[in-house]
Scaffold this motif. Structure first.
Motif, mmCIF file in Angstrom:
data_model
loop_
_atom_site.group_PDB
_atom_site.id
_atom_site.type_symbol
_atom_site.label_atom_id
_atom_site.label_comp_id
_atom_site.label_asym_id
_atom_site.label_seq_id
_atom_site.Cartn_x
_atom_site.Cartn_y
_atom_site.Cartn_z
ATOM 1 N N LEU A 5 0.850 -1.189 0.000
ATOM 2 C CA LEU A 5 0.000 0.000 0.000
ATOM 3 C C LEU A 5 0.884 1.236 0.000
ATOM 4 N N ILE A 6 1.052 1.863 -1.144
ATOM 5 C CA ILE A 6 1.907 3.050 -1.180
ATOM 6 C C ILE A 6 1.259 4.172 -1.983
ATOM 7 N N GLN A 7 1.791 5.362 -1.752
ATOM 8 C CA GLN A 7 1.303 6.583 -2.366
ATOM 9 C C GLN A 7 1.875 6.740 -3.778
ATOM 10 N N VAL A 171 -4.014 14.256 -7.021
ATOM 11 C CA VAL A 171 -4.769 13.134 -6.445
ATOM 12 C C VAL A 171 -3.984 11.831 -6.619
ATOM 13 N N HIS A 174 -0.890 11.669 -4.343
ATOM 14 C CA HIS A 174 -1.103 11.433 -2.915
ATOM 15 C C HIS A 174 -1.976 10.220 -2.616
ATOM 16 N N MET A 175 -2.563 9.636 -3.652
ATOM 17 C CA MET A 175 -3.441 8.485 -3.432
ATOM 18 C C MET A 175 -2.617 7.245 -3.083
ATOM 19 N N ARG A 176 -3.161 6.433 -2.199
ATOM 20 C CA ARG A 176 -2.507 5.158 -1.879
ATOM 21 C C ARG A 176 -3.300 4.015 -2.492
ATOM 22 N N GLU A 177 -2.595 3.110 -3.150
ATOM 23 C CA GLU A 177 -3.214 1.917 -3.715
ATOM 24 C C GLU A 177 -2.243 0.753 -3.561
ATOM 25 N N GLY A 178 -2.771 -0.434 -3.801
ATOM 26 C CA GLY A 178 -1.916 -1.616 -3.763
ATOM 27 C C GLY A 178 -1.045 -1.664 -5.012
#
Lengths: 382, 195
Positions: A5-7, A171, A174-178
């Motif tokens: 899970l990272i930005q 967006v 700065h968004m975090r996703e797998g």
């Protein structure tokens, strides 16, 4: 390999490290600062270089110097810094110095909206520096793609010896996703061309290879040569020979064309689409949701999601302009890429862009509403 | 049938709402779901009303930003004022298109006294039972995780441990468990459908 899970900005820094970046010079700026923050931590322990420069002009200069010395070099910034970098970007294009410049787009002009998303630097990436500058600009649409397209940006920069811009908005930054942080293969990394012969008095540093890419050696390898922002011949020395200059400009434009095949667009529900949404970056995601909404209402919508802004992915755009009754370019600016699509479509289809500038993302509902309205008014859409 | 949960964690900058959201997203990822976490940046993150939104789904998350949250957690009045607007129907059950609001009993006074608004003593429990006001966010994560009804406590607990600063790891896990058990009495009434 498991997901982390990272930005978006962290994915960019991780991608740069995976791509073999060993030099970063920059000046932190929202919303890109996390890239510099992470590389400041990660580069020095690896024996690599991180320099916080006095400004973005100097940052770009340091990046070009490092690149000429053989480093895989990058910087990261946002609109105001990207503006300051344009001078040296032009130099890099003409002198064929590989580098990667990440621009995490915020609202502009000027200092604008520091922590809000925008897609207002698209034309700047193309024409921000003076002259007919050929350029490559990539546009990732999710955090995984920030990682993989940062790696691809290095490959394109190194193999084609040109600056490559990576453009995404706040967006995505700065968004975090797998994300799966895969280790790139040697092919995915690519490598610079090398001169075919040892140094001799007749050595030609700017002699192009079969792909039109100058076979410039890295500084410090025993070759003596000249690098200049003036128009130059294959020796690297200034020339005002009109024929040679015209040939050089033509070659520089031609050599970036492989990017079109290397970074293909994604097609979503396009097979029978009469309405084609065209989008990139964060907007391509809400556009995908809009396609699903419209399909449920019986409107045959599809999405062409481009991950390449420059050079223009002309074949795909020409294709949808010929097949669709209505093409809607959706972007978070006052109309930039939409104009290019319109130019390319050449009147073959109806174009009704959906534009939104002001600091918020175009929603699926807004976009679907735009298409519904056009359908009600009888604009295309059978 | 595909599903999607949108959890909005709202509070005042510094209350640890971003970490709360990261923990929930991490748990979703560990459970094999698609997740997307967006948050408000800028001065809000340093004392103003801030929010972090987590979308968790079993399919690709096209639109990462949530319109109507399934669950709204608010730990501050100003966060409620800023982020509960536009929440149309507050419902006690996790039905699509409606929102279950979870607020701190003592920190949020402006939330209505309605069936879909659960007022729970996160900060009071953190302060009085756990002797650490700062872990109120993890007490709330426990309650939220239980309310979501998608993941077992172990998977979220691992996420709490993974994402906590090492000095707080154990305490955060204790706080999480306390929040989870806080829902024991409330849960049958609170969650009647939508699972």
């Amino acid at each position: 390999m498991s997901q982390q899970l990272i930005q978006g900005n962290e994915a960019c820094a991780r991608g740069a490290l995976a791509a073999g970046c060993t030099f970063f010079a920059g000046y932190p700026i929202s919303p890109s600062s996390e890239i510099a923050e992470l590389l400041a931590r990660e580069l020095p322990p690896r024996g690599s270089v991180f320099i916080q420069m006095e400004d973005e002009i100097a940052s770009m200069g340091a990046v070009l110097g490092a690149s000429l010395g053989g480093r895989r070099a990058m910087t990261a910034t946002s609109g105001p810094g990207f503006t300051l970098m344009q001078e040296h970007l032009g130099y890099a294009s003409l002198a064929e110095i590989p580098c990667v410049v990440v621009d995490v787009m915020r609202g502009g002009p000027s200092t604008g909206l520091p922590t809000s998303p925008a897609q207002g630097d698209v034309m700047q990436a193309r024409w921000g520096s003076h002259g007919d500058r050929a350029t490559i600009a990539l546009a990732p649409g999710n955090v995984q793609e920030v990682y993989s397209l940062t790696i691809e940006a290095f490959r394109l920069a190194e193999t084609l010896r040109t600056p490559v811009a990576v453009l995404y908005d706040e967006v995505i930054g700065h968004m975090r996703e797998g994300v799966v942080l895969h280790e790139p293969t040697p092919e995915e990394l690519g490598r610079r061309t090398a001169p075919r012969a040892a140094f001799s008095p007749t050595f030609l540093p700017y002699e192009p290879d079969e792909n039109g890419v100058a076979m410039l050696p890295d500084f410090g390898r025993g070759y003596r040569f000249h690098v200049t922002g003036l128009m130059h011949d294959e020796r690297g020395y200034p020339t005002s020979d009109h024929v040679k200059v015209a040939e050089l400009l033509e070659r520089l434009e031609r050599k970036v064309e492989p990017a079109v095949a290397a970074v293909p667009p994604e097609r979503y529900r396009l097979e029978d689409a009469s309405v084609v949404l065209v989008a990139y970056g964060i907007v391509a995601r809400t556009a995908r949701a809009a396609v699903d909404l419209l399909r449920r209402e019986g409107i045959r919508a599809g999405l062409l999601r481009t991950r390449l802004l420059w050079p223009l992915p002309a074949p795909a755009l020409t294709e949808v302009s010929s097949s669709a009754e209505l093409v809607v370019v959706a972007e978070m600016n006052r109309g930039q890429w939409a104009l290019e699509v319109e130019r390319l479509a050449g009147g073959k289809t109806v174009l009704a862009p959906y534009l939104k500038a002001g600091g918020s993302v175009i929603t699926a509902e807004e976009l679907a509403g735009h298409v519904r309205r056009l359908a009600r008014e009888g604009v295309a859409v059978s | 049938m595909s599903w999607r949960l949108d959890v909005r964690c709202a509070g005042s900058g510094g209350q640890g709402l971003a970490l709360a959201a990261v923990v929930l997203a991490e748990a979703g990822l560990a459970a094999g779901c698609e997740v997307a976490l967006t948050q408000e940046y800028g001065p809000e993150a340093r004392g103003g009303a801030s929010r972090a939104d987590v979308a968790i789904s079993d399919e690709v998350i096209a639109n990462p930003q949530c319109g109507v949250p399934s669950i709204l957690l608010a730990l501050h009045d100003k966060a409620w004022r800023k982020f509960a607007t536009g929440v149309p129907a507050v419902s006690a059950s996790l039905e699509s298109g409606s929102t279950t609001a979870v607020v701190d009993r003592d920190l949020v006074a402006v939330a209505p006294d309605a069936p879909g608004v659960l007022a729970l003593p996160f900060e009071a429990v953190a302060r009085d039972e756990l002797r650490a006001k700062v872990v109120a966010n993890m007490v709330a994560v426990g309650a939220l995780g239980r309310l979501m009804g998608r993941f077992g406590s172990e998977i979220i607990e691992s996420a709490v441990a993974k994402r906590s600063p090492s000095a707080f790891s154990q305490l955060n896990v204790v706080a999480f468990r306390r929040g989870w058990s806080m829902m024991d009495d409330l849960l049958p009434a609170a969650v009647s459908a939508g699972r």
